[in-house]
Enzyme design. Structure first.
Site, mmCIF file in Angstrom:
data_model
loop_
_atom_site.group_PDB
_atom_site.id
_atom_site.type_symbol
_atom_site.label_atom_id
_atom_site.label_comp_id
_atom_site.label_asym_id
_atom_site.label_seq_id
_atom_site.Cartn_x
_atom_site.Cartn_y
_atom_site.Cartn_z
ATOM 1 N N ARG A 15 0.814 -1.225 0.000
ATOM 2 C CA ARG A 15 0.000 0.000 0.000
ATOM 3 C C ARG A 15 0.845 1.272 0.000
ATOM 4 N NH1 ARG A 15 -3.309 -2.623 4.923
ATOM 5 N NH2 ARG A 15 -1.302 -3.710 5.059
ATOM 6 N N ARG A 439 42.810 52.533 0.803
ATOM 7 C CA ARG A 439 41.775 52.885 -0.178
ATOM 8 C C ARG A 439 42.238 54.106 -0.940
ATOM 9 N NH1 ARG A 439 38.182 55.005 4.795
ATOM 10 N NH2 ARG A 439 38.900 57.144 4.763
HETATM 11 C C1 UD1 Z 1 -1.861 -5.800 11.397
HETATM 12 C C2 UD1 Z 1 -2.828 -6.619 12.252
HETATM 13 C C3 UD1 Z 1 -3.987 -5.715 12.683
HETATM 14 C C4 UD1 Z 1 -3.444 -4.512 13.441
HETATM 15 C C5 UD1 Z 1 -2.404 -3.769 12.609
HETATM 16 C C6 UD1 Z 1 -1.723 -2.713 13.474
HETATM 17 C C7 UD1 Z 1 -2.782 -8.943 11.521
HETATM 18 C C8 UD1 Z 1 -3.473 -9.996 10.733
HETATM 19 N N1 UD1 Z 1 -3.340 -7.742 11.498
HETATM 20 O O1 UD1 Z 1 -2.538 -5.438 10.187
HETATM 21 O O2 UD1 Z 1 -4.877 -6.429 13.526
HETATM 22 O O3 UD1 Z 1 -4.523 -3.644 13.785
HETATM 23 O O4 UD1 Z 1 -1.387 -4.661 12.122
HETATM 24 O O5 UD1 Z 1 -0.836 -1.909 12.764
HETATM 25 O O6 UD1 Z 1 -1.809 -9.221 12.170
HETATM 26 N N2 UD1 Z 1 4.618 -8.894 7.762
HETATM 27 C C9 UD1 Z 1 5.534 -9.916 7.582
HETATM 28 N N3 UD1 Z 1 5.140 -11.015 6.881
HETATM 29 C C10 UD1 Z 1 3.895 -11.148 6.371
HETATM 30 C C11 UD1 Z 1 2.965 -10.101 6.566
HETATM 31 C C12 UD1 Z 1 3.362 -8.995 7.283
HETATM 32 O O7 UD1 Z 1 6.676 -9.834 8.035
HETATM 33 O O8 UD1 Z 1 3.622 -12.193 5.755
HETATM 34 C C13 UD1 Z 1 5.032 -7.715 8.542
HETATM 35 C C14 UD1 Z 1 5.000 -6.400 7.771
HETATM 36 O O9 UD1 Z 1 6.256 -6.076 7.235
HETATM 37 C C15 UD1 Z 1 4.601 -5.399 8.845
HETATM 38 C C16 UD1 Z 1 3.828 -6.208 9.863
HETATM 39 O O10 UD1 Z 1 4.140 -7.569 9.613
HETATM 40 O O11 UD1 Z 1 5.740 -4.843 9.449
HETATM 41 C C17 UD1 Z 1 2.319 -6.001 9.797
HETATM 42 O O12 UD1 Z 1 1.833 -6.377 8.520
HETATM 43 P P1 UD1 Z 1 0.723 -5.524 7.775
HETATM 44 O O13 UD1 Z 1 0.421 -6.186 6.494
HETATM 45 O O14 UD1 Z 1 1.108 -4.102 7.734
HETATM 46 O O15 UD1 Z 1 -0.511 -5.734 8.763
HETATM 47 P P2 UD1 Z 1 -1.792 -4.783 8.920
HETATM 48 O O16 UD1 Z 1 -2.687 -4.971 7.760
HETATM 49 O O17 UD1 Z 1 -1.370 -3.418 9.233
HETATM 50 CA CA CA Z 2 0.604 -2.398 9.198
#
Ligand code: UD1
Ligand code: CA
Length: 451
Positions: A15, A439
């Site tokens: 995003r 000067r």
């Molecule tokens: C997540 C939480 C949500 C919370 C929010 C807070 C979950 C399912 N959801 O959503 O409840 O309110 O954070 O900010 O946990 N990442 C990995 N591997 C992956 C996916 C993500 O390392 O496969 C890491 C990303 O780099 C990031 C973090 O995990 O640093 C969070 O992932 P992101 O996709 O941003 O989760 P949110 O949709 O924000």
């Molecule tokens: Ca996040």
């Protein structure tokens, strides 16, 4: 007690715009994930376990980490639950595991300590907060006795659940043994087909574990950043947190929403910082200092009682107590202003020392110059320090008086209490007490047809 911090940093940040991995985007001049690491370093017996996309990840290259850091690879980004699972083999026996997110960078040491303490009991501790515009966050669903029932992700939430304003920070703490038991049970039966870490709540309940929420009153420290707009909010939040701390320590700030510190900023009690100031690197400001609007200060120290007027730039320099600067002054290159000296409007000092009680109040360039005490520099004075090949030094001994619009052609020394006539070009040393005039003489020529 050992604490293992699993830091999730493998997500691609779909995003976000731009090519940098999301967790390396800067907040207050520092990559988001670096904030998380620096906070973890503030906790005793901590060990960071960082989950990255692959071992060549830029994340690994750019972060400064302690020696005991473990790096684990999550080859496919199948969700936060899956990411934590890849880190399980690195957990120490008997430790508390805390899950942190690389894109939730502002969480504070005191909050983490509170979570760890709560997790010592047989429970899963989750960190929650209230957010009016809660889009994008997992919603905390509570039961009739206010107990946490589940965390529901945006994509899976019903219309009614979307209205819930209590949200999941993502941060949780649990004993490692429990985490190892629960995580393999997480499934990906949801709208995103991802392994959600948040499903751990339901699984813990099934095991008869207690879910302990820690609801924060302030939301700034747990804001996350998924979009460029959220990144903006996070930057402001981080600045507000720093500014509020300064306020509480006795510093006056005109507007906590209009100050930017991208590094370490220390300010003494009773000082005042007006709007739109930017501080970079390591900046130390003493007591009762006044910083006018629109200044930029980088890697410098400013002594007690200094008055920095509007639009002044101070880089790699030291300003002694009681000095006055600006408006529109510029210091750089290791310049030292000794106590009570003054550099006024449109004065630039570079690699120079300005002695105690010396003054250059208007339109001057001082380069490679050493001024003794009580030197007075007239408006328009320039040190001609560069001959096209080399830089040369100018020395003005104590109580020298330089007339306006003097060019001091370096190398040159003006002895104690000597002075120069206005408009002089000084190419030779001047002995103590002498007046130097260099000067052309004025001649007035009579003209017939003019009155
Ligand atoms: C997540 C939480 C949500 C919370 C929010 C807070 C979950 C399912 N959801 O959503 O409840 O309110 O954070 O900010 O946990 N990442 C990995 N591997 C992956 C996916 C993500 O390392 O496969 C890491 C990303 O780099 C990031 C973090 O995990 O640093 C969070 O992932 P992101 O996709 O941003 O989760 P949110 O949709 O924000
Ligand atoms: Ca996040």
């Amino acid at each position: 007690m050992n604490t293992d911090f699993i830091i999730l940093a493998a997500g691609r940040g779909k995003r976000m715009t731009g090519s940098l991995p999301k967790v390396l985007l800067p907040i207050a001049g520092k990559p988001m994930a670096q904030h998380v690491l620096d906070t973890v370093a503030g906790i005793e017996n901590s060990r960071p376990i960082i989950v990255i996309e692959n071992q060549k990840s830029e994340v690994k290259k750019f972060l400064l980490t302690p020696k005991n850091t473990k790096w684990v690879t999550q080859r496919k980004q199948l969700g936060t639950g899956h990411a934590v699972k890849t880190a399980l083999p690195e957990l120490r026996t008997g430790s508390i595991a805390v899950v942190l997110y690389g894109d939730v960078p502002l969480v504070e040491v005191k909050t983490l300590k509170a979570l760890i303490k709560m997790a010592r009991k047989d429970s899963l501790v989750i960190l929650t907060f209230n957010k009016e515009h809660s889009e994008g966050y997992g919603r905390i669903v509570r039961g009739s006795k206010n107990q946490v029932e589940a965390i529901v992700e945006e994509k899976d939430a019903s219309k009614q659940q979307k209205k819930i304003t209590e949200v999941n920070s993502g941060i949780l703490a649990i004993q490692s043994a429990h985490l190892k038991k629960l995580l393999p049970k997480i499934k990906n039966k949801n709208a995103a087909k991802e392994y959600y870490l948040t499903d751990i709540v339901g699984l813990a309940k099934e095991e008869g574990m207690k879910i302990n929420p820690l609801l924060l009153k302030e939301s700034d420290e747990v804001l996350g950043a998924n979009t460029p707009l959220e990144l903006q909010d996070l930057e402001r939040a981080s600045q507000r947190i720093k500014a509020n701390k300064l306020l509480l320590s006795g510093v006056n700030i005109a507007d906590v929403n209009r100050i930017d510190s991208r590094g370490t900023l220390k300010v003494g009690r009773g000082s005042f910082i007006d709007v739109n100031n930017v501080f970079e690197g390591v900046v130390e400001i003493g007591k009762n200092v006044k910083i006018g609007p629109n200044c930029f200060v980088k890697d410098s120290t400013i002594g007690d009682g200094v008055n920095v007027k509007a639009s002044t730039v101070i880089e790699d320099s030291q300003v002694g107590p009681g000095c006055t600067l600006g408006p529109f002054a510029r210091l750089r290159g290791g310049t030292v202003m000794e106590g009570n000296s003054e550099l006024g409007n449109f004065v630039e000092a570079n690699r120079s020392t300005i002695g105690r009680d010396s003054k250059a109040k208007h339109l001057t360039y001082l380069g490679d110059a050493t001024l003794g005490t009580k030197v007075n520099i007239g408006a328009g004075t320039i040190t001609c320090n560069y001959d096209g090949e080399k830089k040369h030094k100018t020395k003005l001994e104590d109580e020298v008086f330089v007339g306006s619009n003097t060019s001091l052609v370096a190398p040159v020394t003006l002895g104690k209490k000597s002075s120069t006539g206005a408009g002089s070009v000084i190419t030779k040393n001047v002995s103590p007490g002498d007046l130097a005039i260099g000067r052309s003489r004025q001649s007035n020529i009579k003209r017939k047809n003019k009155k």
